[in-house]
Design a protein around this motif. Structure first.
Motif, PDB file in Angstrom:
ATOM      1  N   ALA A 193       0.681  -1.171   0.364  1.00 43.19           N
ATOM      2  CA  ALA A 193      -0.167  -0.013  -0.065  1.00 43.19           C
ATOM      3  C   ALA A 193       1.142   1.498   0.054  1.00 43.19           C
ATOM      4  O   ALA A 193       0.421   2.216  -0.621  1.00 43.19           O
ATOM      5  CB  ALA A 193      -0.886   0.161   1.164  1.00 43.19           C
ATOM      6  N   LEU A 194       1.999   1.373   0.963  1.00 45.23           N
ATOM      7  CA  LEU A 194       3.037   2.529   0.268  1.00 45.23           C
ATOM      8  C   LEU A 194       3.568   2.707  -0.817  1.00 45.23           C
ATOM      9  O   LEU A 194       2.915   3.775  -1.029  1.00 45.23           O
ATOM     10  CB  LEU A 194       3.797   2.217   1.560  1.00 45.23           C
ATOM     11  N   PHE A 195       4.182   1.932  -1.380  1.00 45.20           N
ATOM     12  CA  PHE A 195       4.672   1.834  -2.894  1.00 45.20           C
ATOM     13  C   PHE A 195       3.079   2.248  -3.483  1.00 45.20           C
ATOM     14  O   PHE A 195       3.976   2.617  -4.310  1.00 45.20           O
ATOM     15  CB  PHE A 195       5.627   0.272  -3.516  1.00 45.20           C
ATOM     16  N   LEU A 196       2.186   1.330  -3.850  1.00 47.41           N
ATOM     17  CA  LEU A 196       1.613   1.915  -4.503  1.00 47.41           C
ATOM     18  C   LEU A 196       1.011   3.475  -4.103  1.00 47.41           C
ATOM     19  O   LEU A 196       1.066   4.039  -5.216  1.00 47.41           O
ATOM     20  CB  LEU A 196      -0.191   1.076  -3.589  1.00 47.41           C
ATOM     21  N   ALA A 197       0.396   4.378  -2.975  1.00 46.96           N
ATOM     22  CA  ALA A 197       0.098   4.981  -2.823  1.00 46.96           C
ATOM     23  C   ALA A 197       1.470   6.012  -3.905  1.00 46.96           C
ATOM     24  O   ALA A 197       1.549   7.525  -3.808  1.00 46.96           O
ATOM     25  CB  ALA A 197       0.284   5.655  -1.105  1.00 46.96           C
ATOM     26  N   ALA A 198       3.114   6.236  -3.507  1.00 44.91           N
ATOM     27  CA  ALA A 198       4.029   7.039  -3.591  1.00 44.91           C
ATOM     28  C   ALA A 198       4.546   7.000  -5.575  1.00 44.91           C
ATOM     29  O   ALA A 198       4.199   7.522  -6.014  1.00 44.91           O
ATOM     30  CB  ALA A 198       5.203   6.515  -3.422  1.00 44.91           C
ATOM     31  N   LEU A 199       3.649   5.821  -5.659  1.00 44.88           N
ATOM     32  CA  LEU A 199       4.184   5.786  -7.193  1.00 44.88           C
ATOM     33  C   LEU A 199       2.892   5.752  -8.535  1.00 44.88           C
ATOM     34  O   LEU A 199       2.856   6.178  -9.886  1.00 44.88           O
ATOM     35  CB  LEU A 199       4.588   4.534  -7.241  1.00 44.88           C
ATOM     36  N   ASP A 200       1.983   5.801  -7.312  1.00 48.65           N
ATOM     37  CA  ASP A 200       0.435   6.140  -8.554  1.00 48.65           C
ATOM     38  C   ASP A 200      -0.263   7.069  -7.862  1.00 48.65           C
ATOM     39  O   ASP A 200      -1.013   7.568  -6.904  1.00 48.65           O
ATOM     40  CB  ASP A 200      -0.583   4.708  -7.923  1.00 48.65           C
ATOM     41  N   PRO A 201       0.040   8.464  -8.103  1.00 46.04           N
ATOM     42  CA  PRO A 201      -0.805   9.814  -7.583  1.00 46.04           C
ATOM     43  C   PRO A 201      -2.396   9.469  -7.903  1.00 46.04           C
ATOM     44  O   PRO A 201      -3.025  10.552  -7.235  1.00 46.04           O
ATOM     45  CB  PRO A 201      -0.468  10.436  -8.786  1.00 46.04           C
ATOM     46  N   ARG A 202      -2.920   8.662  -8.584  1.00 49.34           N
ATOM     47  CA  ARG A 202      -4.230   8.208  -8.532  1.00 49.34           C
ATOM     48  C   ARG A 202      -4.732   8.007  -7.052  1.00 49.34           C
ATOM     49  O   ARG A 202      -6.349   8.323  -6.784  1.00 49.34           O
ATOM     50  CB  ARG A 202      -5.056   7.742  -9.552  1.00 49.34           C
ATOM     51  N   ILE A 203      -3.812   7.749  -6.036  1.00 55.19           N
ATOM     52  CA  ILE A 203      -4.237   6.983  -4.681  1.00 55.19           C
ATOM     53  C   ILE A 203      -4.427   9.171  -3.920  1.00 55.19           C
ATOM     54  O   ILE A 203      -3.325   9.393  -3.907  1.00 55.19           O
ATOM     55  CB  ILE A 203      -3.403   6.348  -3.750  1.00 55.19           C
ATOM     56  N   ARG A 204      -6.114   9.069  -3.603  1.00 55.67           N
ATOM     57  CA  ARG A 204      -5.842  10.437  -3.002  1.00 55.67           C
ATOM     58  C   ARG A 204      -5.731  10.002  -1.598  1.00 55.67           C
ATOM     59  O   ARG A 204      -5.018  10.639  -0.672  1.00 55.67           O
ATOM     60  CB  ARG A 204      -7.009  10.546  -2.341  1.00 55.67           C
ATOM     61  N   ALA A 205      -5.576   9.140  -0.731  1.00 57.32           N
ATOM     62  CA  ALA A 205      -5.083   8.657   0.951  1.00 57.32           C
ATOM     63  C   ALA A 205      -4.354   7.474   0.963  1.00 57.32           C
ATOM     64  O   ALA A 205      -5.159   6.495   0.419  1.00 57.32           O
ATOM     65  CB  ALA A 205      -6.803   9.240   1.981  1.00 57.32           C
ATOM     66  N   GLU A 238      12.048   9.041   1.186  1.00 54.22           N
ATOM     67  CA  GLU A 238      11.959   9.637  -0.398  1.00 54.22           C
ATOM     68  C   GLU A 238      10.680   8.900  -0.753  1.00 54.22           C
ATOM     69  O   GLU A 238       9.818   9.754  -1.432  1.00 54.22           O
ATOM     70  CB  GLU A 238      12.792   9.477  -1.040  1.00 54.22           C
ATOM     71  N   LEU A 239      10.797   8.039  -0.449  1.00 54.32           N
ATOM     72  CA  LEU A 239       9.863   6.699  -1.214  1.00 54.32           C
ATOM     73  C   LEU A 239       8.117   7.735  -0.960  1.00 54.32           C
ATOM     74  O   LEU A 239       7.483   8.173  -1.833  1.00 54.32           O
ATOM     75  CB  LEU A 239       9.844   5.661  -0.896  1.00 54.32           C
ATOM     76  N   ALA A 240       7.849   7.582   0.888  1.00 57.81           N
ATOM     77  CA  ALA A 240       6.895   7.811   1.169  1.00 57.81           C
ATOM     78  C   ALA A 240       6.530   9.245   1.061  1.00 57.81           C
ATOM     79  O   ALA A 240       5.557  10.122   0.792  1.00 57.81           O
ATOM     80  CB  ALA A 240       7.205   8.260   3.096  1.00 57.81           C
ATOM     81  N   GLY A 241       7.532   9.764   0.947  1.00 53.98           N
ATOM     82  CA  GLY A 241       7.459  11.348   0.255  1.00 53.98           C
ATOM     83  C   GLY A 241       6.805  11.914  -0.810  1.00 53.98           C
ATOM     84  O   GLY A 241       6.547  13.064  -1.294  1.00 53.98           O
ATOM     85  N   ALA A 265      10.435   7.985  10.019  1.00 52.01           N
ATOM     86  CA  ALA A 265       9.319   8.531   9.978  1.00 52.01           C
ATOM     87  C   ALA A 265       9.996  10.950  10.035  1.00 52.01           C
ATOM     88  O   ALA A 265       9.252  11.518   9.377  1.00 52.01           O
ATOM     89  CB  ALA A 265       8.288   9.050  10.552  1.00 52.01           C
ATOM     90  N   GLN A 266      10.488  11.310  10.850  1.00 57.77           N
ATOM     91  CA  GLN A 266      10.926  12.444  10.292  1.00 57.77           C
ATOM     92  C   GLN A 266      11.303  12.958   9.185  1.00 57.77           C
ATOM     93  O   GLN A 266      10.743  13.905   8.984  1.00 57.77           O
ATOM     94  CB  GLN A 266      11.573  12.902  11.862  1.00 57.77           C
ATOM     95  N   ARG A 267      12.195  12.330   8.780  1.00 57.00           N
ATOM     96  CA  ARG A 267      12.867  12.840   7.196  1.00 57.00           C
ATOM     97  C   ARG A 267      11.302  12.250   6.238  1.00 57.00           C
ATOM     98  O   ARG A 267      11.769  13.471   5.816  1.00 57.00           O
ATOM     99  CB  ARG A 267      13.979  11.903   7.027  1.00 57.00           C
ATOM    100  N   ALA A 268      10.341  11.966   6.496  1.00 52.32           N
ATOM    101  CA  ALA A 268       9.343  12.037   5.651  1.00 52.32           C
ATOM    102  C   ALA A 268       8.742  12.924   6.061  1.00 52.32           C
ATOM    103  O   ALA A 268       7.959  13.762   4.687  1.00 52.32           O
ATOM    104  CB  ALA A 268       9.026  10.157   5.807  1.00 52.32           C
ATOM    105  N   HIS A 269       8.250  13.247   6.688  1.00 49.16           N
ATOM    106  CA  HIS A 269       7.772  14.457   7.088  1.00 49.16           C
ATOM    107  C   HIS A 269       7.948  15.864   6.997  1.00 49.16           C
ATOM    108  O   HIS A 269       7.067  16.982   6.676  1.00 49.16           O
ATOM    109  CB  HIS A 269       7.657  14.926   8.436  1.00 49.16           C
ATOM    110  N   GLN A 270       9.635  16.333   6.416  1.00 51.08           N
ATOM    111  CA  GLN A 270      10.152  16.898   6.048  1.00 51.08           C
ATOM    112  C   GLN A 270       9.569  17.730   4.124  1.00 51.08           C
ATOM    113  O   GLN A 270       8.746  18.722   3.805  1.00 51.08           O
ATOM    114  CB  GLN A 270      11.622  16.829   5.774  1.00 51.08           C
ATOM    115  N   HIS A 271       8.728  16.804   4.185  1.00 56.87           N
ATOM    116  CA  HIS A 271       8.818  16.557   2.314  1.00 56.87           C
ATOM    117  C   HIS A 271       6.522  16.609   2.498  1.00 56.87           C
ATOM    118  O   HIS A 271       5.818  17.092   1.552  1.00 56.87           O
ATOM    119  CB  HIS A 271       8.367  14.961   1.356  1.00 56.87           C
ATOM    120  N   TRP A 272       6.104  16.955   3.843  1.00 56.96           N
ATOM    121  CA  TRP A 272       4.695  17.927   3.287  1.00 56.96           C
ATOM    122  C   TRP A 272       4.957  19.111   4.055  1.00 56.96           C
ATOM    123  O   TRP A 272       5.257  18.969   5.210  1.00 56.96           O
ATOM    124  CB  TRP A 272       4.196  16.907   4.660  1.00 56.96           C
TER     125      TRP A 272
END
Length: 305
Positions: A193-205, A238-241, A265-272
């Protein structure tokens, strides 16, 4: 739910979806196809249909539940080992008498009025039906066969490609709101689910529970995931970002995910740049407790509705 504190940005050079797609080989099978089965009454006032996926020479039968009223509906893509488990039916992996929290995630999301697409895992479909339950013994042979037949496509890349094909189908099925597609996953399903959401912008949440955020914190090197393709100069922050600014709920129980990988997780949060990345930790281990699932399902319902 909380948002992690700020940390230093993990600078490993530029990255984008194409980089990650190339890295894991997450490209749809050339001859991939899908076919929607006939509608029949489903649980919780839903309509149930089988979605037949043909991907990398393997037939995967996903199950689509949609509310029988008020279309178009939001739909949550839920990957896991098999669909029986997700629908609350006994399976060889999770027989009825096996202790622990329920794993009928698709059934419980449907009870909230959401559409759900339960998608089985290709390696489980190719494993011996009555074979061993040890991961390497069960999934090593299908992974080895896949690697020989499809060089350049990692086991994880194949899983993501299957899910991309499933989302392709969802966007063509009447009664589905293509702007309200989400993903939810636990453990193996959380990785997918993580990779799908990251690599497919059609996933909203997306909601991911115990995915093992950070390549050092789970079995990403297993051949049915990345094998020797685990990168050395980048990590899953980076992937989560790539999900930002769309919404992500990252949840853990202190096993694969907890204080030991909070820095990722803290580093991932920087992308938001604004709210959108939420954290829910319960510190009761790897299984997903029912009350924590309820919180995750409420979050997902809110963000899709």
């Amino acid at each position: 739910m909380s948002t992690p504190g700020h940390g230093s940005v993990h600078a490993t050079g530029p990255t984008d979806r194409t980089d990650w797609i190339d890295l894991i080989g997450a490209r749809r099978a050339v001859n991939g196809s899908w076919r929607l089965g006939e509608a029949e009454p489903g649980p919780h006032a839903s309509v149930q249909r089988q979605l037949h996926l043909r991907s990398f020479g393997t037939d995967l039968t996903a199950v689509l539940l949609t509310p029988d009223a008020n279309p178009p509906c939001a739909v949550v893509v839920v990957p896991f080992y098999d669909t029986d488990t997700l629908l609350g039916r006994p399976s060889p992996l999770y027989p009825a008498g096996r202790p622990g929290p329920g794993r009928d995630y698709a059934l419980r999301l449907a009870a909230r009025g959401l559409g759900v697409l339960a998608v089985p895992w290709w390696a489980e479909m190719l494993a011996e039906r009555e074979g061993p339950t040890d991961l390497s013994a069960r999934y090593g042979p299908p992974a080895a066969t896949h690697a020989a037949q499809h060089p350049g496509v990692t086991g994880l890349g194949r899983s993501v490609a299957d899910l991309l094909l499933a989302v392709d189908a969802l966007t063509k099925i009447p009664g589905i709101d293509i702007d309200r597609i989400g993903s939810f996953g636990h453990s193996l399903g959380g990785k997918h689910a993580l990779f799908l959401a990251a690599l497919d912008p059609r996933i909203r949440a997306a909601v991911v529970h115990e995915p093992g955020l950070g390549f050092a914190h789970s079995n990403w090197r297993d051949p049915w995931y990345l094998g020797d393709r685990v990168p050395q100069l980048r990590d899953l922050d980076e992937l989560a970002g790539l999900i930002a600014p769309r919404s992500l709920l990252y949840a853990g129980g202190g096993a694969s995910d907890g204080t030991h990988n909070a820095d990722v997780a803290q580093r991932a949060h920087q992308h938001w740049p604004s709210p959108g990345f939420d954290v829910l930790m319960h510190n009761t281990g790897h299984p997903l407790p029912d009350h924590v699932f309820a919180a995750c399902a409420s979050w997902l319902t809110d963000h899709l509705n």
